[in-house]
Design a protein around this motif. Structure first.
Motif, short mmCIF file in Angstrom:
data_model
loop_
_atom_site.label_atom_id
_atom_site.label_comp_id
_atom_site.label_asym_id
_atom_site.label_seq_id
_atom_site.Cartn_x
_atom_site.Cartn_y
_atom_site.Cartn_z
N PRO A 64 0.82 -1.22 0.00
CA PRO A 64 0.00 0.00 0.00
C PRO A 64 0.84 1.27 0.00
O PRO A 64 1.94 1.31 0.55
N MET A 65 0.30 2.29 -0.61
CA MET A 65 0.91 3.62 -0.51
C MET A 65 0.25 4.35 0.65
O MET A 65 -0.75 3.90 1.19
N SER A 66 0.82 5.48 1.00
CA SER A 66 0.24 6.29 2.06
C SER A 66 -1.12 6.81 1.59
O SER A 66 -1.28 7.19 0.44
N ALA A 67 -2.10 6.83 2.50
CA ALA A 67 -3.47 7.20 2.11
C ALA A 67 -3.58 8.67 1.74
O ALA A 67 -2.78 9.50 2.18
N ALA A 68 -4.58 8.99 0.93
CA ALA A 68 -4.80 10.38 0.50
C ALA A 68 -6.29 10.66 0.48
O ALA A 68 -7.11 9.74 0.52
N GLN A 69 -6.63 11.94 0.43
CA GLN A 69 -8.03 12.31 0.28
C GLN A 69 -8.16 13.28 -0.88
O GLN A 69 -7.36 14.21 -1.01
N ILE A 128 -7.64 10.39 10.34
CA ILE A 128 -8.22 9.04 10.14
C ILE A 128 -7.33 8.05 10.91
O ILE A 128 -6.13 7.97 10.66
N PRO A 129 -7.92 7.28 11.84
CA PRO A 129 -7.11 6.34 12.62
C PRO A 129 -6.44 5.29 11.73
O PRO A 129 -7.03 4.83 10.75
N GLN A 130 -5.21 4.95 12.08
CA GLN A 130 -4.47 3.94 11.31
C GLN A 130 -5.25 2.63 11.25
O GLN A 130 -5.19 1.90 10.25
N SER A 131 -6.03 2.33 12.31
CA SER A 131 -6.78 1.07 12.32
C SER A 131 -7.78 1.00 11.16
O SER A 131 -8.01 -0.06 10.59
N LYS A 162 -10.69 19.82 6.14
CA LYS A 162 -11.24 18.78 7.04
C LYS A 162 -10.17 18.24 7.98
O LYS A 162 -10.44 17.95 9.15
N ALA A 163 -8.98 18.07 7.47
CA ALA A 163 -7.90 17.51 8.28
C ALA A 163 -7.50 18.45 9.40
O ALA A 163 -7.07 18.04 10.47
N LEU A 164 -7.65 19.76 9.15
CA LEU A 164 -7.26 20.75 10.16
C LEU A 164 -8.28 20.78 11.29
O LEU A 164 -7.93 20.80 12.46
N VAL A 165 -9.55 20.75 10.93
CA VAL A 165 -10.61 20.82 11.92
C VAL A 165 -10.55 19.63 12.85
O VAL A 165 -10.69 19.74 14.06
N GLN A 166 -10.29 18.45 12.26
CA GLN A 166 -10.41 17.23 13.06
C GLN A 166 -9.08 16.69 13.58
O GLN A 166 -9.06 15.71 14.30
#
Ligand code: AMP
Ligand code: GLY
Length: 421
Positions: A206-211, A237-240, A416-420
């Motif tokens: 897998p590659m590192s996830a993206a949005q 987003i939790p690694q799990s 979204k990533a900043l807010v959460q």
């Protein structure tokens, strides 16, 4: 090595940029490329569908590796053509690329192997589809079966919208033959994420996830596009959840393709919805994402040439792939009017005034010594930093320094990533 990358977008520019960092590379070519790829590779004036010419060029120029960027030549069997000519090529064969080329094939595969995805029905007849549609709860999602430049999907919140989308797809044929068949599927609620993986048969790296951000306007408003911006990694987003997606969706899908006699070799890209019942598949693509690639490859520490070669030689399992901790954010600068029709040919200013941001060209061309707009998505401006906030600030600072008539971009990429976080 001499390497030929096929395609003309930001994804291909990013692939070339990553290949360029390898000390194994002698000469890079891009067919047909754009004004950005011309700065790091030699552009070759052959189209993505001119298979015979591409093969002949590869034989004449001692090409050691061909990398195919876009979905449509893959779906049309470009890899099989290169293999027949004994030119080393990275990408899935036609029978494996069908996982993207036909949504019905993909949905039936996932159903058969119990891989999580939205509930659905498929139709070839408009009246039957309409009758079914009228009985479904809202929201509901209508998808053209075939490839439609990322635009063949409509998420419908009203009856009128749903019936209009079905008519557009099946009767007006807005997406051409891609709409001869449709999938009508359950609406999934949650956050989306993209996980791309290097896959060879059952081996999944897998590659590192993206949005991605598909709708054209801020706040996810307006029609869907090929993608207006991306970021990676996903600190909120939790690694799990990422691990669960890889174990329950990507690995079983790779295995299912082997079981079906269609082993997948190339980049398998899962578009996922993180629902309250866990991650579910929205789509599979048979290639690098655009603009996911623009944020994922700059974070790749392993030599991309080594990964491609290992895959082609059946040794992907021997390779450890590592990622930088740095974050990357990509803001797409698009032509006014996109994803509808738009004028082209406007000069682009400020490209050399972007600091350490990366600018991947998507729809650009050179005209009379000037770089001008030539597509809907024009540029992908990538900022990198210690975290998403820093990367985002850099991307927007650079994006603001670039100008062309009609320029539009979303201002909320990665918000979204900043807010959460
Ligand atoms: P696709 O081209 O299949 O990725 O679909 C384009 C976009 O439509 C996705 O990125 C989602 O935002 C949305 N979408 C597709 N299928 C669904 C679904 N079943 N539920 C909710 N949104 C969806
Ligand atoms: N960014 C979505 C795609 O490449 O399909």
């Amino acid at each position: 090595m001499n390497i030929l990358v096929i395609g003309r977008g930001g994804r291909e520019h990013a692939i070339l940029w990553s290949l360029k960092r390898s000390d194994k590379v002698k000469q890079l070519y891009c067919a047909p490329g754009n004004a950005g790829t011309a700065q790091i590779a030699e552009n070759v004036d052959i189209g993505e569908f001119e298979f015979d010419k591409l093969v002949q060029f590869s034989l004449d120029n001692a090409i050691d590796l061909v990398v195919v960027g876009p979905d449509d030549p893959l779906a049309a069997g470009i890899v099989d053509v290169f293999e027949a000519a004994k030119v080393p090529v990275y990408g899935p064969r036609k029978n494996a690329a069908e996982i993207e080329g036909s949504k019905i094939f993909m949905k039936n595969l996932l159903k058969k192997y119990n891989i999580p995805t939205a509930k659905y029905e498929t139709f070839t007849d408009y009246e039957t589809a309409l009758a079914y549609l009228r009985e479904q709860p809202l929201p509901i999602v209508i998808k053209a079966d075939g490839l439609a430049a990322g635009k063949g999907v409509t998420v419908c919140f009203t009856r009128e919208q749903a019936e209009e989308a079905l008519r557009e797809t099946m009767v007006s044929k807005s997406f051409g033959a891609a709409g001869d068949k449709v999938v009508i599927e359950e609406f999934l609620e949650g956050q989306e994420m993209s996980i791309l993986a290097f896959v060879d048969g059952e081996t999944v790296r897998p590659m590192s996830a993206a949005q991605d951000h598909k709708p054209v306007f801020d706040g996810d408003k307006g029609p869907n596009t090929g993608g207006m911006g991306t970021y990676s990694p996903l600190p909120h987003i939790p690694q799990s959840i990422i691990d669960e997606s890889i174990e329950n969706i990507i690995k079983p899908t790779a295995k299912a393709m082997v079981a079906e006699g269609r082993p997948f070799r190339g980049v398998l890209f899962a578009g996922l919805m993180i629902t309250k019942d866990g991650p579910k598949t929205i789509e599979f693509n048979a290639r690098f994402g655009d603009p996911e690639t623009q944020v994922v490859l700059p974070r790749l520490k392993t030599d991309l040439v080594d990964i491609f070669l290992a895959s082609i030689n059946g040794r992907l399992h021997d390779i450890e792939i590592s990622w930088s901790d740095e974050a990357a954010v990509c803001v797409i600068l698009a032509s006014g009017g996109y994803p509808g029709s738009y004028p082209k040919g406007f000069p682009i200013k400020g490209l050399d005034n972007v600091g350490d941001a990366l600018v991947f060209h998507a729809g650009t061309a050179e005209k009379d010594g000037e770089i001008v707009t030539s597509g809907g998505r024009v540029l992908g401006v990538v900022g990198r930093g210690a975290d998403i906030a820093q990367a985002r600030a850099k991307a927007y600072e650079a994006a603001d320094r670039i100008h062309f008539e009609g320029k539009q971009n979303r201002t909320d990429i990665a918000a979204k990533a900043l807010v959460q976080a």
